[in-house]
Design a protein around this motif. Structure first.
Motif, PDB file in Angstrom:
ATOM      1  N   GLY A   6       0.823  -1.221   0.000  1.00  0.00           N
ATOM      2  CA  GLY A   6       0.000   0.000   0.000  1.00  0.00           C
ATOM      3  C   GLY A   6       0.848   1.258   0.000  1.00  0.00           C
ATOM      4  N   THR A   8       1.768   3.466  -2.061  1.00  0.00           N
ATOM      5  CA  THR A   8       1.387   4.726  -2.713  1.00  0.00           C
ATOM      6  C   THR A   8       0.231   5.393  -1.969  1.00  0.00           C
ATOM      7  N   GLY A   9      -0.264   4.753  -0.916  1.00  0.00           N
ATOM      8  CA  GLY A   9      -1.431   5.273  -0.208  1.00  0.00           C
ATOM      9  C   GLY A   9      -1.068   6.153   0.982  1.00  0.00           C
ATOM     10  N   ASN A  10      -2.090   6.589   1.695  1.00  0.00           N
ATOM     11  CA  ASN A  10      -1.893   7.511   2.822  1.00  0.00           C
ATOM     12  C   ASN A  10      -0.977   6.911   3.885  1.00  0.00           C
ATOM     13  N   ALA A  11      -1.286   5.697   4.307  1.00  0.00           N
ATOM     14  CA  ALA A  11      -0.505   5.098   5.399  1.00  0.00           C
ATOM     15  C   ALA A  11       0.837   4.589   4.888  1.00  0.00           C
ATOM     16  N   ARG A  31      -0.412  -2.230  -6.780  1.00  0.00           N
ATOM     17  CA  ARG A  31      -0.768  -2.752  -8.108  1.00  0.00           C
ATOM     18  C   ARG A  31      -0.125  -1.921  -9.207  1.00  0.00           C
ATOM     19  N   SER A  32      -0.036  -0.615  -8.985  1.00  0.00           N
ATOM     20  CA  SER A  32       0.507   0.244 -10.047  1.00  0.00           C
ATOM     21  C   SER A  32       2.018   0.085 -10.186  1.00  0.00           C
ATOM     22  N   ASP A  46      -0.256  -7.752  -6.604  1.00  0.00           N
ATOM     23  CA  ASP A  46      -1.601  -7.694  -6.039  1.00  0.00           C
ATOM     24  C   ASP A  46      -1.622  -8.453  -4.716  1.00  0.00           C
ATOM     25  N   LEU A  47      -2.070  -7.779  -3.671  1.00  0.00           N
ATOM     26  CA  LEU A  47      -2.119  -8.416  -2.354  1.00  0.00           C
ATOM     27  C   LEU A  47      -3.086  -9.601  -2.315  1.00  0.00           C
ATOM     28  N   TYR A  69      -7.120  -8.465   2.663  1.00  0.00           N
ATOM     29  CA  TYR A  69      -6.972  -9.071   1.339  1.00  0.00           C
ATOM     30  C   TYR A  69      -7.153 -10.582   1.415  1.00  0.00           C
ATOM     31  N   LEU A  90      -1.486  -3.312   9.623  1.00  0.00           N
ATOM     32  CA  LEU A  90      -2.403  -2.194   9.850  1.00  0.00           C
ATOM     33  C   LEU A  90      -3.785  -2.777  10.116  1.00  0.00           C
ATOM     34  N   SER A  91      -4.358  -2.437  11.263  1.00  0.00           N
ATOM     35  CA  SER A  91      -5.667  -2.985  11.626  1.00  0.00           C
ATOM     36  C   SER A  91      -6.603  -1.820  11.955  1.00  0.00           C
ATOM     37  N   TYR A 107     -13.352  -8.193   8.990  1.00  0.00           N
ATOM     38  CA  TYR A 107     -12.199  -8.411   8.105  1.00  0.00           C
ATOM     39  C   TYR A 107     -10.896  -7.993   8.773  1.00  0.00           C
ATOM     40  N   ALA A 129      -9.750   6.784  12.984  1.00  0.00           N
ATOM     41  CA  ALA A 129      -9.948   7.340  11.638  1.00  0.00           C
ATOM     42  C   ALA A 129      -8.796   8.258  11.248  1.00  0.00           C
ATOM     43  N   PHE A 130      -8.420   8.174   9.964  1.00  0.00           N
ATOM     44  CA  PHE A 130      -7.269   8.944   9.485  1.00  0.00           C
ATOM     45  C   PHE A 130      -7.655  10.412   9.247  1.00  0.00           C
ATOM     46  N   ASN A 133      -8.741  11.150   5.753  1.00  0.00           N
ATOM     47  CA  ASN A 133     -10.104  10.941   5.233  1.00  0.00           C
ATOM     48  C   ASN A 133     -10.710  12.255   4.746  1.00  0.00           C
TER      49      ASN A 133
HETATM   50  N1  LIG Z   1      -9.106   5.528   6.471  1.00  0.00           N
HETATM   51  C1  LIG Z   1      -9.217   5.209   7.736  1.00  0.00           C
HETATM   52  O1  LIG Z   1      -9.724   5.987   8.557  1.00  0.00           O
HETATM   53  C2  LIG Z   1      -8.701   3.853   8.215  1.00  0.00           C
HETATM   54  C3  LIG Z   1      -8.784   3.545   9.570  1.00  0.00           C
HETATM   55  C4  LIG Z   1      -8.287   2.321  10.003  1.00  0.00           C
HETATM   56  C5  LIG Z   1      -7.738   1.437   9.086  1.00  0.00           C
HETATM   57  N2  LIG Z   1      -7.684   1.759   7.762  1.00  0.00           N
HETATM   58  C6  LIG Z   1      -7.090   0.792   6.804  1.00  0.00           C
HETATM   59  O2  LIG Z   1      -5.990   1.411   6.180  1.00  0.00           O
HETATM   60  C7  LIG Z   1      -5.929   0.924   4.857  1.00  0.00           C
HETATM   61  C8  LIG Z   1      -5.037   1.845   4.038  1.00  0.00           C
HETATM   62  O3  LIG Z   1      -5.601   3.139   4.032  1.00  0.00           O
HETATM   63  P1  LIG Z   1      -4.985   4.271   3.103  1.00  0.00           P
HETATM   64  O4  LIG Z   1      -5.770   5.504   3.396  1.00  0.00           O
HETATM   65  O5  LIG Z   1      -3.516   4.270   3.210  1.00  0.00           O
HETATM   66  O6  LIG Z   1      -5.434   3.713   1.674  1.00  0.00           O
HETATM   67  P2  LIG Z   1      -5.187   4.354   0.249  1.00  0.00           P
HETATM   68  O7  LIG Z   1      -4.598   5.729   0.374  1.00  0.00           O
HETATM   69  O8  LIG Z   1      -6.418   4.136  -0.551  1.00  0.00           O
HETATM   70  O9  LIG Z   1      -4.024   3.419  -0.347  1.00  0.00           O
HETATM   71  C9  LIG Z   1      -4.229   2.071  -0.620  1.00  0.00           C
HETATM   72  C10 LIG Z   1      -2.895   1.501  -1.075  1.00  0.00           C
HETATM   73  O10 LIG Z   1      -3.023   0.090  -1.275  1.00  0.00           O
HETATM   74  C11 LIG Z   1      -2.686  -0.223  -2.624  1.00  0.00           C
HETATM   75  N3  LIG Z   1      -3.578  -1.319  -3.026  1.00  0.00           N
HETATM   76  C12 LIG Z   1      -4.925  -1.293  -3.104  1.00  0.00           C
HETATM   77  N4  LIG Z   1      -5.380  -2.510  -3.492  1.00  0.00           N
HETATM   78  C13 LIG Z   1      -4.286  -3.300  -3.641  1.00  0.00           C
HETATM   79  C14 LIG Z   1      -4.091  -4.647  -4.025  1.00  0.00           C
HETATM   80  N5  LIG Z   1      -5.121  -5.452  -4.347  1.00  0.00           N
HETATM   81  N6  LIG Z   1      -2.837  -5.135  -4.071  1.00  0.00           N
HETATM   82  C15 LIG Z   1      -1.765  -4.337  -3.770  1.00  0.00           C
HETATM   83  N7  LIG Z   1      -1.887  -3.066  -3.386  1.00  0.00           N
HETATM   84  C16 LIG Z   1      -3.141  -2.554  -3.322  1.00  0.00           C
HETATM   85  C17 LIG Z   1      -2.892   1.079  -3.407  1.00  0.00           C
HETATM   86  O11 LIG Z   1      -2.108   1.174  -4.577  1.00  0.00           O
HETATM   87  P3  LIG Z   1      -2.628   0.586  -6.003  1.00  0.00           P
HETATM   88  O12 LIG Z   1      -3.992   1.165  -6.203  1.00  0.00           O
HETATM   89  O13 LIG Z   1      -1.609   1.023  -6.991  1.00  0.00           O
HETATM   90  O14 LIG Z   1      -2.639  -0.908  -5.824  1.00  0.00           O
HETATM   91  C18 LIG Z   1      -2.381   2.087  -2.374  1.00  0.00           C
HETATM   92  O15 LIG Z   1      -0.970   2.074  -2.355  1.00  0.00           O
HETATM   93  C19 LIG Z   1      -7.390   0.899   4.454  1.00  0.00           C
HETATM   94  O16 LIG Z   1      -7.599   0.076   3.339  1.00  0.00           O
HETATM   95  C20 LIG Z   1      -8.043   0.350   5.699  1.00  0.00           C
HETATM   96  O17 LIG Z   1      -8.044  -1.069   5.636  1.00  0.00           O
HETATM   97  C21 LIG Z   1      -8.141   2.945   7.320  1.00  0.00           C
END
Ligand SMILES: NC(=O)c1ccc[n+]([C@@H]2O[C@H](COP(=O)([O-])OP(=O)(O)OC[C@H]3O[C@@H](n4cnc5c(N)ncnc54)[C@H](OP(=O)(O)O)[C@@H]3O)[C@@H](O)[C@H]2O)c1
Length: 274
Positions: A6, A8-11, A31-32, A46-47, A69, A90-91, A107, A129-130, A133
């Motif tokens: 993950g 490229t994502g926030n965390a 994935r990208s 892909d996870l 996943y 990350l939970s 999950y 919550a992040f 968001n």
């Molecule tokens: N938002 C909240 O308040 C919160 C609170 C508690 C826990 N969480 C957990 O934190 C997780 C991460 O949050 P985030 O905000 O960092 O998410 P995000 O910014 O949407 O980033 C998701 C990351 O996962 C990658 N990804 C998605 N599907 C994938 C796959 N099938 N295989 C490999 N990589 C994959 C994405 O890149 P690609 O698209 O390129 O694959 C991206 O790097 C959430 O999904 C959630 O389970 C969130």
């Protein structure tokens, strides 16, 4: 070498940042497989496909793993075969006292259980919550100065993903975190209206907050996610099964500094709002 999923994502991007600050070598997984400018080595995979994770594990001593996943036990078996020594998962804040009938809690807990069953040394991060968001408001901000959002009466001590990165990097690179589940929050408990006001200050705009009715919020969320997840958030925030308002000492205790404020997150990410 550390593998950050993950990334490229926030965390995940914050985990990469903190590992690099510790001079650790990082391989990123998404994935990208987007090319990077920060020196981390990107891998596309892909996870949901354990073989693609396995192919990224050469020389990896620790992995930062996103939850939820498919085929996680197989992915974790591949980690064990590859000699991975630490898993930081990350939970969610919803785990303590959470109900399995809630789809989000389920999950998250199933992911934790798979990690526990793997025999690998683990650390769980249970963030509330992040702060990130607020990026969900981006389209509304592009269209005008009114932000409509759900759960107007719900206070959350939102967490800057920066602090997830800081704690994850510590747990990956130092001992004493094995078998620990860290509940993480930010430093202040804010209503959505207060976050909108702070964001407006930072962006130099006078923003107005309007709380959505539960009907409107449910309709919008049901269009964006499976009904069981929309239902999960209603159970958290309307039925009150999850309280993310307490300010927790964990980030301070682990990092030696206070967690970042929502204002700091907004300032660092102002450009993302266009
Ligand atoms: N938002 C909240 O308040 C919160 C609170 C508690 C826990 N969480 C957990 O934190 C997780 C991460 O949050 P985030 O905000 O960092 O998410 P995000 O910014 O949407 O980033 C998701 C990351 O996962 C990658 N990804 C998605 N599907 C994938 C796959 N099938 N295989 C490999 N990589 C994959 C994405 O890149 P690609 O698209 O390129 O694959 C991206 O790097 C959430 O999904 C959630 O389970 C969130």
């Amino acid at each position: 070498m550390f593998l950050v999923t993950g990334a490229t994502g926030n965390a995940g991007s914050e985990v990469v940042r903190h590992l690099q600050q510790l001079d650790a070598a990082v391989r990123t997984f998404s994935r990208s497989g987007r090319p990077r400018t920060d020196g981390a080595l990107p891998v596309a995979g892909d996870l949901n496909d354990p073989a693609s994770v396995a192919s990224a594990l050469d020389g990896v001593q620790g992995i930062f793993l996103l939850p939820g996943y498919q085929r996680l036990p197989e992915t974790l078996a591949a980690c064990a075969d590859a000699g991975v020594e630490r898993v930081v998962l990350l939970s969610s804040s919803s785990i303590p006292g959470g109900e399995r009938t809630n789809a989000v809690t389920r999950y998250m807990r199933e992911s934790e259980e798979a990690v526990e069953a793997s025999g690998l040394p683990w650390t769980f991060l249970r963030p509330c919550a992040f702060a990130a968001n607020a990026l969900q408001w981006k389209d509304q901000l592009a269209a005008g100065d009114v932000i409509r959002a759900p759960f107007a009466q719900v206070r959350q001590a939102t967490l800057d993903p920066y602090d997830i990165g800081a704690v994850a990097a510590l747990a990956l690179t130092s001992s004493g975190h094995e078998g620990k589940a860290y509940a993480l929050s930010g430093p202040e408990s804010l209503l959505p209206e207060e976050r909108v006001r702070i964001l407006g200050d930072v962006l130099g705009r006078k923003l107005t907050f309007e709380g959505q009715s539960d009907e409107e919020a449910r309709a919008e969320m049901s269009a964006q996610m499976p009904a069981e997840y929309a239902d999960a958030f209603f159970r958290f925030y309307v039925d009150g099964t999850l309280d993310e308002s307490p300010v927790l000492p964990t980030v301070q205790e682990l990092t030696g500094r206070a967690p970042r404020t929502f204002r700091t997150w907004a300032t660092e990410h102002a450009a993302a709002f266009g």
